[in-house]
Write a protein that holds these residues in place. Sequence first.
Motif, PDB file in Angstrom:
ATOM      1  N   GLU A 457     -79.895 -71.435 -63.887  1.00 30.01           N
ATOM      2  CA  GLU A 457     -79.027 -70.862 -65.197  1.00 30.01           C
ATOM      3  C   GLU A 457     -78.583 -69.235 -64.098  1.00 30.01           C
ATOM      4  O   GLU A 457     -77.852 -69.277 -64.189  1.00 30.01           O
ATOM      5  CB  GLU A 457     -80.098 -70.174 -66.731  1.00 30.01           C
ATOM      6  N   LYS A 458     -79.856 -68.794 -64.061  1.00 32.31           N
ATOM      7  CA  LYS A 458     -79.996 -68.054 -62.885  1.00 32.31           C
ATOM      8  C   LYS A 458     -78.622 -67.888 -61.499  1.00 32.31           C
ATOM      9  O   LYS A 458     -77.770 -66.946 -61.595  1.00 32.31           O
ATOM     10  CB  LYS A 458     -81.738 -67.344 -62.525  1.00 32.31           C
ATOM     11  N   LYS A 459     -79.414 -68.830 -61.187  1.00 31.89           N
ATOM     12  CA  LYS A 459     -78.051 -69.525 -59.860  1.00 31.89           C
ATOM     13  C   LYS A 459     -77.152 -69.456 -60.250  1.00 31.89           C
ATOM     14  O   LYS A 459     -76.169 -69.383 -59.840  1.00 31.89           O
ATOM     15  CB  LYS A 459     -79.160 -70.925 -59.258  1.00 31.89           C
ATOM     16  N   GLU A 460     -76.668 -70.370 -61.291  1.00 34.71           N
ATOM     17  CA  GLU A 460     -75.074 -70.292 -61.930  1.00 34.71           C
ATOM     18  C   GLU A 460     -74.469 -69.041 -61.760  1.00 34.71           C
ATOM     19  O   GLU A 460     -73.376 -68.813 -61.677  1.00 34.71           O
ATOM     20  CB  GLU A 460     -75.105 -71.093 -63.005  1.00 34.71           C
ATOM     21  N   THR A 461     -75.106 -68.588 -61.867  1.00 34.83           N
ATOM     22  CA  THR A 461     -74.698 -67.499 -62.971  1.00 34.83           C
ATOM     23  C   THR A 461     -74.767 -65.888 -61.575  1.00 34.83           C
ATOM     24  O   THR A 461     -73.430 -66.017 -61.371  1.00 34.83           O
ATOM     25  CB  THR A 461     -75.716 -65.652 -63.514  1.00 34.83           C
ATOM     26  N   VAL A 462     -75.573 -66.362 -60.378  1.00 33.63           N
ATOM     27  CA  VAL A 462     -75.461 -65.477 -59.430  1.00 33.63           C
ATOM     28  C   VAL A 462     -74.011 -66.412 -58.307  1.00 33.63           C
ATOM     29  O   VAL A 462     -73.034 -65.300 -58.341  1.00 33.63           O
ATOM     30  CB  VAL A 462     -76.793 -65.653 -58.213  1.00 33.63           C
ATOM     31  N   ILE A 463     -73.986 -67.590 -58.350  1.00 30.78           N
ATOM     32  CA  ILE A 463     -72.922 -68.087 -57.483  1.00 30.78           C
ATOM     33  C   ILE A 463     -71.100 -67.692 -58.607  1.00 30.78           C
ATOM     34  O   ILE A 463     -70.958 -67.177 -58.149  1.00 30.78           O
ATOM     35  CB  ILE A 463     -72.931 -69.463 -58.155  1.00 30.78           C
ATOM     36  N   ARG A 464     -71.387 -67.973 -59.488  1.00 32.46           N
ATOM     37  CA  ARG A 464     -70.227 -66.482 -60.401  1.00 32.46           C
ATOM     38  C   ARG A 464     -69.828 -65.752 -59.567  1.00 32.46           C
ATOM     39  O   ARG A 464     -68.567 -65.607 -59.847  1.00 32.46           O
ATOM     40  CB  ARG A 464     -70.505 -67.572 -61.533  1.00 32.46           C
ATOM     41  N   ARG A 465     -70.892 -64.932 -59.789  1.00 28.81           N
ATOM     42  CA  ARG A 465     -70.437 -63.458 -58.834  1.00 28.81           C
ATOM     43  C   ARG A 465     -70.199 -63.636 -57.599  1.00 28.81           C
ATOM     44  O   ARG A 465     -68.866 -63.366 -57.174  1.00 28.81           O
ATOM     45  CB  ARG A 465     -71.593 -62.478 -58.952  1.00 28.81           C
TER      46      ARG A 465
END
Lengths: 465, 465
Positions: A457-465
Amino acid sequence: EVKFEQISPADFFYRNRDIAGFSNPSRSLYMSIRELVENSLDACEIGRILPQVVVQLSEVKKVSGDVCVYKLKVEDNGIGVEDKHIPKAFATVFYGSKYGYRQSRGTFGLGGTMALLYGQITTNKPSTVISSTGGKKIHKYVLMIDIVENKPKIFEREVLENRDGWRGTIIEFYLEADYTNSKAKIIDYFKHTAMANPHATLMFIDPRGRLYYFPRVAKKTPEPPIESLPHPVGVDVETMSRMLAASRERNMVAFLTNNFQKVGEKTARDVLEIAGIPADISPKKLTHQQVTALVDAIKKYGRFRAPDPSSVSPIGKDLLEIGIKHMLKPDFLKVVQRPPSSYSGFPFVVEVGLAYGGAIPPSESIHIYRFANKIPLLYDERADVVWKVVNERIDWSTYKVPKIAPLAIVTHICSPKIPYKTVGKEAVADRPEIERELLAAIREAARALKLYLGRIEKKETVIRR
Amino acid sequence: EVKFEQISPADFFYRNRDIAGFSNPSRSLYMSIRELVENSLDACEIGRILPQVVVQLSEVKKVSGDVCVYKLKVEDNGIGVEDKHIPKAFATVFYGSKYGYRQSRGTFGLGGTMALLYGQITTNKPSTVISSTGGKKIHKYVLMIDIVENKPKIFEREVLENRDGWRGTIIEFYLEADYTNSKAKIIDYFKHTAMANPHATLMFIDPRGRLYYFPRVAKKTPEPPIESLPHPVGVDVETMSRMLAASRERNMVAFLTNNFQKVGEKTARDVLEIAGIPADISPKKLTHQQVTALVDAIKKYGRFRAPDPSSVSPIGKDLLEIGIKHMLKPDFLKVVQRPPSSYSGFPFVVEVGLAYGGAIPPSESIHIYRFANKIPLLYDERADVVWKVVNERIDWSTYKVPKIAPLAIVTHICSPKIPYKTVGKEAVADRPEIERELLAAIREAARALKLYLGRIEKKETVIRR
Ligand SMILES: Nc1ncnc2c1ncn2[C@@H]1O[C@H](COP(=O)(O)OP(=O)(O)OP(=O)(O)O)[C@@H](O)[C@H]1O
Ligand SMILES: Nc1ncnc2c1ncn2[C@@H]1O[C@H](COP(=O)(O)OP(=O)(O)OP(=O)(O)O)[C@@H](O)[C@H]1O
Ligand SMILES: [Mg+2]
Ligand SMILES: [Mg+2]
């Protein structure tokens, strides 16, 4: 005017073969193969032999629709069967070598005979059993089952020279079956058996001549289970009476310490005191009342140490991990082995593998792979304690698992006695202790999954930013 | 070095009593009561007697938690058991009078003995059986089961004068059980049994002294099922071989016409021609090959008339309607009785009652009440063919049934042979023919429900205007 009959156990399972799992031509083929393969793996395990089991299914003639007469041949390199036991082992119901107190796939003394019985009643052909325990001779029998009398009918018997020192067993018989509609389950059975028994080499040659080959991926046999004494908990008046009648000890303290596990001198004396039985009395002299008092005292005592798990043989975390990775190819895998527990005096161990992502197809229902004593259970999922725990006792959303998810659970329960719900060994009963251990194991693995999904989840949030 | 054992059927079910349904103290109490009540109802049916069955459960002492030692006494006014059969009927597994070809509740020759066995191993107390067939004497036995040998152990025996010409059977025994956690199921069992057997008077006196009284609401016994000859379809080489060996006919045409139903002279000759067997040959002279050829010819013939349903005894539309109205108090009720059908040569009849509204509580899942041979099935719902048909093969929305609805389905399947999935008689296997008949019956009732719900809809629309 009212006509009474006594029927033999063979006759009972002949008339009620649904109850033994032989309910239709496709399921009966599945059952025949599994009963024989499980016998072969037991025979290798007891001899600490790296198993090689070869199953050949060939078509003899078409009958109607998808139903044909097949020849089924199963060969193993196990410890073989001694000559004097061969006819009864395969042509008598409730005759077997697995009635003791140690984990084995077989347990009822019925499976091999049921397969041959089914073949016999659908084709009227005798079966052939060839076996050697590695000695100078190989023994061959051509036989049928006298179903009314529950005993073997030997048609031919041969003794051959064992020049190569071969050891093992070959079973060959004919049966009416439907391979088309059982093929998928049969191939799954081999795949999953290979996963739970990575030291075994399995080969299946199907009616089209195609070879399904499962070479071993482990070179050592697992630690075999050891025959144990019964634990006092769960022993009822019937078993206690039999043990007393068979005992050779001269007094009750010796009887208890010699015939039960986890009973030392002090424990024995304490239990006898609660029961009001003199410590020096002979076991053969106990009255009916005293036997009941002894069993009640054991229930009241409550301080026995837990049963010894040496009669249990788990798959093991490493091998389970290798097997699940190979079969499911997940992105995430967490394997848990619970410490030994017990129910009704029987030790058991629960092993669980929780796999996520990778090659696992997303689905609304969780893929469940169940095993008991290293046997894959492929039917009656909804009746099994594992289904109940996975689907009714765990809220997967609390572990960040979405409604549609690529989630698979592999469970293994092993014990000298598996509380199967049916003779066909397809579902395990929901004994509270077993349910509790499954719940603990799955929750432990689910917590690891939650951390993993959290990181994703965290990784995907970082990637989206 | 490998130790083989032969165990008796009693020993097998002692070691694996889960498989017979005796898995824990509350379920075992339920099973003990049902096995004895079903025996009593069978005994009344065969004598065309209006049943009166009295069950008394009294507490003897507390053991631990909810578990107590109870005394269970079941008395009926059935045909009784002849003196010479009493010990084996109740203390031998696979001994019974219901192995023929007619509908009865009992079928395995095991239930009564299992209940007494369970009582014996949990309390070490003998059981008492008192019975008379209406003659000059009443026979009383105090006995236990020799589990290793599967035979009765008679402790006492009395012959009493039968001054009142009593006829019936009284069973009394002790067992460790949990009434608190089985009470609801036990009361349901009596309620539902009364519904399927409206001519029976049932009484249950529970450990608190409370009487549950179910007086009969019908004054005539239903038409009893009649023992029939087997139908040729579904007869395999084993049964055929036994019939040939037991036959007294001098030629094969007579053998076929006398030993099977629906086989006349022409049919017999046609089948023998397909098999290539001379019509005048003696049945005892048939070779192994010829037996197989005969069974194959029967399969090929395919033109037998359907099995005779006289060995079947349905509840009947009127009585089923009365029973469902009384128990469920619905606003709408549609009862359907399908014409006789057959599976594997066994005739069967499906009866269905679809009830809606009234006292039925609305729910997301459909209330299912299952019966087989007039026995209520209260466990293993998800394993039953009825559950599969109701929940997986019917789209209720097409019949105007909302997601949350006060809908109940009562199903009854009756046959000389019910394909139970387990020895505990709780779920019926999904034989295609049975599935098909259930689907047809439920759809027919659902169409009537759709009309009813349509009219309700209309009325409400009118009212709103
Ligand atoms: N391939 C084999 N090699 C060696 N022994 C065998 C083999 N197959 C069967 N046996 C022997 O025959 C006995 C009877 O086999 P069967 O399958 O009928 O019963 P079981 O394996 O003891 O129990 P279950 O009914 O649970 O399978 C076994 O206990 C075993 O001793
Ligand atoms: N109350 C009774 N009155 C008359 N006969 C009885 C009674 N109870 C049992 N019997 C006789 O004893 C036999 C054995 O009973 P048991 O319950 O063990 O087996 P069953 O009823 O034949 O089959 P099942 O195992 O399916 O119940 C019956 O077949 C019946 O003949
Ligand atoms: Mg076996
Ligand atoms: Mg019975």
